[in-house]
Design a protein around this motif. Structure first.
Motif, PDB file in Angstrom:
ATOM      1  N   ALA A  90      27.945  44.228  35.371  1.00  0.00           N
ATOM      2  CA  ALA A  90      28.741  43.888  36.590  1.00  0.00           C
ATOM      3  C   ALA A  90      30.191  43.391  36.058  1.00  0.00           C
ATOM      4  O   ALA A  90      30.940  43.759  37.190  1.00  0.00           O
ATOM      5  N   TRP A  91      30.565  42.618  35.390  1.00  0.00           N
ATOM      6  CA  TRP A  91      31.744  42.269  34.965  1.00  0.00           C
ATOM      7  C   TRP A  91      32.596  43.450  34.809  1.00  0.00           C
ATOM      8  O   TRP A  91      33.646  43.501  35.191  1.00  0.00           O
ATOM      9  N   ALA A  92      32.071  44.564  34.071  1.00  0.00           N
ATOM     10  CA  ALA A  92      32.720  45.656  33.844  1.00  0.00           C
ATOM     11  C   ALA A  92      33.216  46.437  35.117  1.00  0.00           C
ATOM     12  O   ALA A  92      34.169  46.962  34.951  1.00  0.00           O
ATOM     13  N   ARG A  93      32.254  46.544  35.869  1.00  0.00           N
ATOM     14  CA  ARG A  93      32.370  47.215  37.137  1.00  0.00           C
ATOM     15  C   ARG A  93      33.570  46.647  38.006  1.00  0.00           C
ATOM     16  O   ARG A  93      34.436  47.040  38.645  1.00  0.00           O
ATOM     17  N   LEU A  98      39.261  46.351  39.910  1.00  0.00           N
ATOM     18  CA  LEU A  98      40.417  45.438  39.945  1.00  0.00           C
ATOM     19  C   LEU A  98      41.526  46.051  39.312  1.00  0.00           C
ATOM     20  O   LEU A  98      42.659  46.025  39.889  1.00  0.00           O
ATOM     21  N   ASP A  99      41.289  46.839  38.386  1.00  0.00           N
ATOM     22  CA  ASP A  99      42.351  47.539  37.556  1.00  0.00           C
ATOM     23  C   ASP A  99      42.870  48.855  38.215  1.00  0.00           C
ATOM     24  O   ASP A  99      43.766  49.385  37.976  1.00  0.00           O
ATOM     25  N   TYR A 100      41.581  49.485  38.866  1.00  0.00           N
ATOM     26  CA  TYR A 100      41.838  50.849  39.285  1.00  0.00           C
ATOM     27  C   TYR A 100      42.823  50.790  40.429  1.00  0.00           C
ATOM     28  O   TYR A 100      43.700  51.809  40.561  1.00  0.00           O
ATOM     29  N   GLN A 158      42.650  42.480  45.556  1.00  0.00           N
ATOM     30  CA  GLN A 158      43.594  43.465  45.019  1.00  0.00           C
ATOM     31  C   GLN A 158      43.703  44.772  45.710  1.00  0.00           C
ATOM     32  O   GLN A 158      44.930  45.161  45.975  1.00  0.00           O
ATOM     33  N   MET A 159      42.726  45.031  46.403  1.00  0.00           N
ATOM     34  CA  MET A 159      42.597  46.195  47.271  1.00  0.00           C
ATOM     35  C   MET A 159      43.124  46.089  48.497  1.00  0.00           C
ATOM     36  O   MET A 159      43.839  46.927  49.114  1.00  0.00           O
ATOM     37  N   LEU A 160      43.327  44.961  49.183  1.00  0.00           N
ATOM     38  CA  LEU A 160      44.167  44.633  50.498  1.00  0.00           C
ATOM     39  C   LEU A 160      45.409  45.307  50.623  1.00  0.00           C
ATOM     40  O   LEU A 160      45.725  46.041  51.408  1.00  0.00           O
TER      41      LEU A 160
END
Length: 204
Positions: A90-93, A98-100, A158-160
């Protein structure tokens, strides 16, 4: 201790203000206007050598890069909020999303943004990438309120800005990704963050 957020007009600083509003972290804003060429003013280089925003000053720490700032503020003040519960997967996803945003998504969206600003056409390669990513996001968000399901995370913050830029550039379209952006914009903490930092995108 109050965090100082250096915020450039129409910038990613809204992400940081949003998190601090959600967490009720004391902060103050130092706002900078963009130049006529849509660049940051030279004064920002007195805060960080790259002269970009957002930058925070938290005690002796001067920190740039949205994802790094979000992680820092969450670790110091979040008490487990806005990060996934569960196993390491879950953390990896979460970290992937977040980095994508800045690592992959922003490049084609930025191309579309500058095409609109310059009243020019999006090049074919960038358009292909936009179609790929918008399709990816719409498919992923079709049955979810947020990127990781039912709970808001740093990745959504981050996506906003990226999706606001996509809407401004005319490439967000309708459907699940647009509905998701509207859900984010309707949050009271986002409204307060925009009031603090100014509009996410220009009017025209």
């Amino acid at each position: 201790m109050t965090i100082t957020l250096h915020s450039l007009q129409y910038s990613r600083a809204v992400r940081i203000a949003w998190l601090m509003e959600e967490l009720s972290v004391p902060y103050k804003i130092v706002r900078y206007e963009r130049t006529e060429s849509y660049q940051a003013p030279p004064g920002l280089r007195q805060i960080h050598p790259l002269g970009k925003a957002p930058v925070i000053v938290d005690g002796d720490l001067v920190l740039g890069e949205s994802a790094a700032i979000l992680r820092h503020v969450q670790r110091r003040h979040g008490d487990g909020r806005f990060v996934p519960e569960g196993d390491r997967d879950a953390w990896a996803r979460h970290d992937e999303w977040l980095d994508y945003v800045e690592g992959t998504l922003m490049r084609p969206i930025s191309a579309a943004f500058w095409a609109r600003r310059n009243d020019s056409e999006i090049d074919a390669k960038s358009q292909g990438q936009i179609d790929l990513h918008m399709g990816y996001l719409k498919g992923h968000l079709a049955k979810r309120d947020f990127l990781l399901g039912d709970e808001l995370t740093l990745a959504d913050m981050q996506m906003l800005y990226a999706l606001a830029m996509a809407r401004y550039a005319g490439v967000l379209g309708d459907g699940a990704a647009a509905d998701y952006l509207d859900r984010l914009l309707a949050r009271p903490a986002v409204e307060r963050a925009i009031k603090a930092t100014g509009p996410i995108m220009p009017d025209g």
